[in-house]
Design an enzyme around this catalytic site. Structure first.
Site, PDB file in Angstrom:
ATOM      1  N   LYS A   1      -6.122-104.987-105.608  1.00 16.83           N
ATOM      2  CA  LYS A   1      -5.219-104.884-104.467  1.00 16.83           C
ATOM      3  C   LYS A   1      -4.618-103.491-104.388  1.00 16.83           C
ATOM      4  CE  LYS A   1      -5.680-109.205-103.326  1.00 16.83           C
ATOM      5  NZ  LYS A   1      -7.134-109.255-103.307  1.00 16.83           N
ATOM      6  N   ASP A   2      -4.159-103.173-103.192  1.00 11.52           N
ATOM      7  CA  ASP A   2      -3.586-101.883-102.877  1.00 11.52           C
ATOM      8  C   ASP A   2      -2.435-101.518-103.810  1.00 11.52           C
ATOM      9  OD1 ASP A   2      -3.435 -99.634-101.350  1.00 11.52           O
ATOM     10  OD2 ASP A   2      -2.640-100.604 -99.567  1.00 11.52           O
TER      11      ASP A   2
END
Length: 681
Positions: A288-289
Site C-alpha cells: 500500500k501507498d
C-alpha cells in the site's frame, strides 16, 4: 461521449499560519521513523502545510494503487529522488522531469470543464481500505485477541531484558559455545521466578529452565534439554518436538495493519525487528501507498521454522536442521501496539493459510481534494462522468520514474540487448532531483569508470546503482549482463515492464483519438482469459468498457485495425521486432498481457464540504473511531471548499488517473512543481 485533449490547470492554495510548527513536527516524525526502521527507505520526504510547492510534488510521487506486488514494488523502486531544498531550486531541477504527454497520457473521456484542487495536502486526506478476495473491505475495529489458555501472561513479554533475549536467542540457535544462560532473579519471589520460567519457554521454544542458587543469589538457568544431537534429529508427526503449536489453532496469525504515512514494507521490517524474525514470514495481498492512511490484511507464520546449517561430525557435510524458534501469537502482536509509531495491529485471527499476492479484489478509496475551485455544476458533472463512464486506465506517472532518465528507456535498452547503454543510463550523471550521494557517485563514475571508486561514494549500497557497481566489480566491465543480474529480479523486471506500460499508454491514446469511446470492428475483448477480435456483425454487442489493449509480448494478439499497425511502427522505431519478443535471457522475454482501456469505479460517492482550518481532518478514520474521537465539526459556510470522494477500484489501477479525470489536470511532478512555483513568485 467525446474525448477531450488535456489542458493544465493552475493550482492555488492558501498559506498556513503554522509552517514552522508543522515543519518541526515533520522532522521529528522523520527521525522517529528512521530510528524504527534502521535504514533509509528513500521515501522520507514529507509535506509541510502552507508550502504549496512541496505537497503536490510528494503526493503525485506516491499515488500508485498498490493492489499488485509486482507493480507496486517496481513503482516504489523507480522513486529515488531527493526533494530537499527550497521550492524554486527543486522546481529548476524538475524541469528535466517527465510530463504526462511524455509517457502517452494525453486524453480524457469526460466533457466537463476542469477545475483545481489539492490532493493530499495532509496524508490523512487519502485513505485506502483493502478489498479481500471475498469482497470484504478491511477495517481496523477490534484490538482484542483470541482467548487461549496456553497464551502466556502479559508480564512474559517485559520480564526479560534485551540483553537476556539476545543471549537466549544465540543459545537457542546454537550460535555460540555456551551450553546455558544464567538470568539473575532480582526480585526473588516464587511468582517472579515462575514468570521468568514461562517467558523463556514461550518466547524461546526448545529451551528448558531450572532454578539454581549461586553465591547466595537465585538464577534461572536456560539450557537445551535434549542437546545438539536431538535437535538435529528429523521430527515427524508421531515424534513431535516439545512446545508444539496448539492443534486447534491455525499456523498463521492474520491481522489488520492500519498505518499512517508509512510504506507497507517499512512497517513489516519494523515488526520483524521487534519480533526478531525475518520479514519473509509475513505475507500480504498487495503493498500500500506510503503517503496515505491504509488498512490491509497481513498474515504471519506463527509456528515458525527457522532454518540453519550444522556440520555433521563424521561426514563433514552441511545438513539442514529445523528449530522451531519463534511463536508469533496474537497476544505477542497486540503487545507491540504499545511501542509502534504510525501504525496499529488488530482484528486478530488464526488460520491455516498465508495470504497471496494479487488475491485481493481491489481497494476502496476515501479521498479529499482541498481548496477546490470548481462550481457545484462542474463537480456534479465530473463525478457523474466518473461514476457512469469512468476514466482511461493509464499507467500513472510513478511507473516511469522521477528523474531525467525515464525507466522505460532502460527497459528498451535491455530488450535491444544494448548492455553498454543499460549501464550508461543507470550510472551516468543526470540533471534533476537526486540524493547528493548519488550525484557524487555518478560524477565519480563519469570521471573514472572505476566501479570501486564510484561505490565508495555510496553510503547506501542497496540502491540499484550500488548493486550494479558491485556486479561490475565482481564480474568486470566485459560482463555487464552478469553484473546487471546482481540486481534483484523484481527490480530488473521493473524496467521492461515500464517500457511495456509506455507503449500501452501511447497506443491507448492513439486508439481513443482514432475511434473514440465506442467498440469498433478489430478491437479486442476477453472471453474468459482469452482475447478475441470483435467482428463487424457483433460490434453492437460490445461497449468501450469491454475493450482491452495488449501490452506487447510474444503471447498476445493485436487489434486488427490501424492501432495494430501502430504497435508495430512504434516498436520498429525502437529497433524491436513485435513478432520476436523472446529475449535470449529468459527473464527478459515478454509474454505480454491485456488491460482494459476504460475503468468504471464502483461505489462512487461524493460530498462538497466547507472548512476554515486546513489542518483539521475532514472525516474520521478507523483509529479515530476506536479511540472514540468525535466527528469533526465543520462550518456551513467556511473559507474553503473540499470535495470528499469515495470509490472502489480493481487491482492494478491507479487512483491518480481517476482523480486526473475529475480535475482535468496533469499529475506529473514536473507540471505541478512549475504551477505551484509560479504561484509563489
Amino acid at each position: 461521449m467525446e474525448t477531450v485533449e488535456m489542458n493544465s490547470v493552475s493550482l492555488k492554495r492558501p498559506h498556513s499560519e503554522d509552517d514552522v510548527t508543522n515543519a518541526d513536527e515533520i522532522k521529528r516524525q522523520k527521525i522517529s521513523e528512521k530510528s524504527e526502521t534502521g535504514n533509509d527507505s528513500g521515501q522520507s520526504v514529507e509535506t509541510v502545510t502552507g508550502q504549496p510547492d512541496k505537497s503536490l510534488l510528494e503526493d503525485t510521487k506516491n499515488e500508485i494503487i498498490p493492489n499488485e506486488e509486482s507493480e507496486e514494488q517496481e513503482d516504489e523502486e523507480l522513486e529515488d529522488s531527493d526533494e530537499d531544498g527550497d521550492p524554486e531550486s527543486f522546481a529548476d531541477m524538475m524541469k528535466h522531469g517527465l510530463t504526462e504527454s511524455d509517457v502517452g497520457i494525453t486524453k480524457f473521456v469526460s466533457s466537463h470543464k476542469g477545475f483545481s484542487g489539492i490532493l493530499k495536502e495532509r496524508y490523512s486526506d487519502f485513505v485506502v481500505h483493502e478489498i479481500g478476495k471475498d469482497g470484504r473491505v478491511s477495517h481496523l475495529d477490534d484490538f482484542s485477541v483470541p482467548v487461549d489458555d496456553e497464551d502466556p501472561s502479559e508480564e512474559t513479554f517485559t520480564v526479560l531484558s534485551d540483553e537476556d533475549k539476545q543471549r537466549l536467542e544465540e543459545l537457542q540457535l546454537l550460535k555460540n559455545k555456551e551450553t546455558s544462560v544464567a538470568i539473575e532473579v532480582i526480585e526473588d519471589t516464587k511468582e517472579k521466578r515462575t514468570v521468568i520460567h514461562q517467558a523463556v519457554k514461550s518466547l524461546f521454544p526448545g529451551l528448558e529452565t531450572k532454578t539454581e542458587d549461586r553465591d547466595g543469589k537465585k538464577y534461572i538457568i536456560a539450557y537445551h534439554a535434549a542437546g545438539k544431537k536431538a535437535l538435529a534429529k528429523v521430527r515427524t508427526a508421531t515424534d513431535p518436538r516439545k512446545h508444539s503449536w496448539p492443534k486447534s489453532r491455525g499456523s498463521y496469525c492474520h491481522f489488520v495493519l492500519y498505518k499512517e504515512n508509512k510504506d507497507t514494507m517499512d512497517a513489516i521490517n519494523v515488526l520483524s525487528k521487534f519480533l526478531r524474525v525475518k520479514p519473509n514470514i509475513f505475507s500480504y495481498m498487495g503493498t500500500k501507498d506510503k503517503r496515505a492512511i491504509t488498512v490491509q490484511e497481513i498474515a504471519v507464520l506463527s509456528w515458525n521454522p527457522i532454518f540453519f546449517l550444522t556440520e555433521h561430525s563424521e561426514q563433514l557435510q552441511r545438513r539442514l536442521t529445523t528449530v522451531f524458534a519463534h511463536l508469533i501469537t496474537a497476544q505477542r502482536l497486540a503487545h507491540l501496539n504499545k511501542c509502534l509509531m504510525n501504525f496499529k495491529l488488530g482484528n486478530f485471527s488464526y488460520k491455516n493459510h498465508p495470504l497471496k499476492l494479487g488475491e485481493l479484489q481491489g481497494n476502496h478509496f476515501t479521498v479529499v481534494l482541498r481548496n477546490i475551485t470548481g462550481t457545484d455544476d462542474q463537480i456534479e458533472q465530473a463525478m457523474h462522468s466518473l461514476r457512469e463512464i469512468g476514466f482511461i486506465n493509464y499507467y500513472g506517472m510513478q511507473r516511469f520514474g522521477t528523474t531525467a532518465v525515464p525507466t522505460y528507456q532502460i527497459g528498451r535498452a535491455i530488450l535491444q540487448n544494448s548492455w553498454n547503454e543499460v549501464m550508461d543510463l543507470i550510472l551516468k550523471p543526470r540533471p534533476g532531483a537526486e540524493k547528493g550521494y548519488l550525484v557524487k557517485c555518478r560524477e565519480e563514475w563519469a570521471k573514472t569508470k572505476d566501479p570501486a571508486a564510484a561505490l565508495k561514494k555510496l553510503p547506501v549500497k542497496r540502491c540499484v546503482e550500488g548493486q550494479l557497481l558491485r556486479g561490475l566489480l565482481k564480474y568486470g566491465m566485459k560482463n555487464i549482463i552478469s553484473a546487471f543480474g546482481i540486481i534483484p529480479r523484481n527490480n530488473r523486471l521493473m524496467y521492461i515492464h515500464s517500457y511495456q506500460s509506455y507503449v500501452w499508454n501511447n497506443m491507448v491514446s492513439k486508439r481513443i483519438e482514432e475511434y473514440g469511446l465506442r467498440a469498433v470492428p478489430g478491437d479486442l475483448t476477453l472471453k474468459g482469459a482469452t482475447a478475441v477480435h470483435i467482428e463487424e456483425g457483433d460490434v453492437d454487442n460490445y461497449t468501450i468498457h469491454d475493450v482491452v489493449m495488449p501490452l506487447p509480448g510474444f503471447d498476445v494478439i493485436y487489434p486488427k485495425h490501424k492501432i495494430g499497425e501502430a504497435y508495430k511502427e512504434m516498436l520498429v522505431a525502437d529497433n524491436l521486432d513485435i513478432n520476436n519478443m523472446r529475449h535470449k535471457i529468459r527473464d527478459y522475454s515478454l509474454s505480454g498481457a491485456y488491460r482494459k482501456i476504460i475503468i468504471r469505479p464502483q461505489n462512487v460517492n461524493w460530498e462538497v464540504v466547507a472548512y476554515d482550518d486546513p489542518r483539521i481532518p475532514l472525516f474520521t478514520t478507523d483509529l479515530d473511531k476506536l479511540e472514540g474521537k468525535p466527528l469533526p465539526v465543520l462550518p456551513t459556510d467556511g473559507k474553503f471548499r473540499a470535495l470528499k470522494m469515495e470509490f472502489s477500484l480493481p487491482p492494478s489501477t491507479y487512483a491518480t488517473m481517476a482523480i486526473r479525470e475529475v480535475l482535468k489536470m496533469d499529475t506529473s511532478i514536473k507540471n505541478q512543481t512549475q504551477l505551484n512555483t509560479t504561484w509563489l513568485r
